[in-house]
Design a protein around this motif. Sequence first.
Motif, mmCIF file in Angstrom:
data_model
loop_
_atom_site.group_PDB
_atom_site.id
_atom_site.type_symbol
_atom_site.label_atom_id
_atom_site.label_comp_id
_atom_site.label_asym_id
_atom_site.label_seq_id
_atom_site.Cartn_x
_atom_site.Cartn_y
_atom_site.Cartn_z
ATOM 1 N N VAL A 1 -3.988 43.726 65.941
ATOM 2 C CA VAL A 1 -2.817 44.429 65.847
ATOM 3 C C VAL A 1 -3.095 45.248 64.722
ATOM 4 O O VAL A 1 -3.971 44.836 63.709
ATOM 5 C CB VAL A 1 -1.544 43.358 65.189
ATOM 6 N N GLN A 2 -2.525 46.571 64.619
ATOM 7 C CA GLN A 2 -2.866 47.516 63.597
ATOM 8 C C GLN A 2 -1.305 48.080 63.194
ATOM 9 O O GLN A 2 -0.630 48.404 64.320
ATOM 10 C CB GLN A 2 -3.780 48.744 63.980
ATOM 11 N N SER B 1 5.880 57.785 58.485
ATOM 12 C CA SER B 1 5.973 57.258 60.029
ATOM 13 C C SER B 1 4.947 56.149 59.825
ATOM 14 O O SER B 1 4.121 55.997 59.353
ATOM 15 C CB SER B 1 5.628 58.361 61.280
ATOM 16 N N CYS B 2 5.390 55.123 61.032
ATOM 17 C CA CYS B 2 4.613 53.864 60.897
ATOM 18 C C CYS B 2 4.514 53.274 62.400
ATOM 19 O O CYS B 2 5.538 53.381 63.101
ATOM 20 C CB CYS B 2 5.082 52.674 60.144
ATOM 21 N N THR B 3 3.449 53.447 62.831
ATOM 22 C CA THR B 3 3.041 53.098 64.381
ATOM 23 C C THR B 3 2.318 51.712 64.532
ATOM 24 O O THR B 3 1.400 51.537 63.974
ATOM 25 C CB THR B 3 2.307 54.181 65.110
ATOM 26 N N GLY B 4 2.779 50.927 65.461
ATOM 27 C CA GLY B 4 2.354 49.493 65.658
ATOM 28 C C GLY B 4 1.445 49.729 66.835
ATOM 29 O O GLY B 4 2.057 50.023 67.997
ATOM 30 N N VAL B 5 0.171 49.142 66.729
ATOM 31 C CA VAL B 5 -0.557 49.143 67.891
ATOM 32 C C VAL B 5 -1.142 47.901 68.024
ATOM 33 O O VAL B 5 -1.448 47.102 67.261
ATOM 34 C CB VAL B 5 -1.957 49.959 67.549
ATOM 35 N N GLY B 6 -1.105 47.238 69.386
ATOM 36 C CA GLY B 6 -1.216 46.154 69.787
ATOM 37 C C GLY B 6 -0.272 45.073 69.474
ATOM 38 O O GLY B 6 -0.746 43.871 69.413
#
Length: 123
Positions: free
Chosen positions: A2-3, A21-26
């Motif tokens: 998770v990032q 902005s904040c993006t969740g990866v995984g």
Amino acid sequence: QVQVLTSGGGVVQAGGSLRLSCTGVGLPFDDYGMGWFRLAPGKEREGVSCLTRSGDRTYYVHSVKGRFTISRDNAKNTLYLEMNNLKTEDTGTYYCAAALLPRCTVVDGWHYWGQGTQVTVSS
């Protein structure tokens, strides 16, 4: 893995605007409540604004009410913080965080944190 990737900070004059902005990866993004915290010089990390996983409930710390707007786009796995009429006291490092049970007034209990983005408001 998770990032949580944060962007959008910068230097702005008082009265100006920025959008974080904040993006969740995984991350199963729509399972998590999300929040923005900030760390200002000489102060403890505080919750600025948070919202539930559906976005139907929000929280704002008193000092930013009426100036900041939090929102999320679950289709894009992205959280936003629109900051208007910025003041010098808004200066700090802003962090995005994710929690299954978000509590904006408590720093503990947040599962994932972004790397932080610097916001500097000059007079």
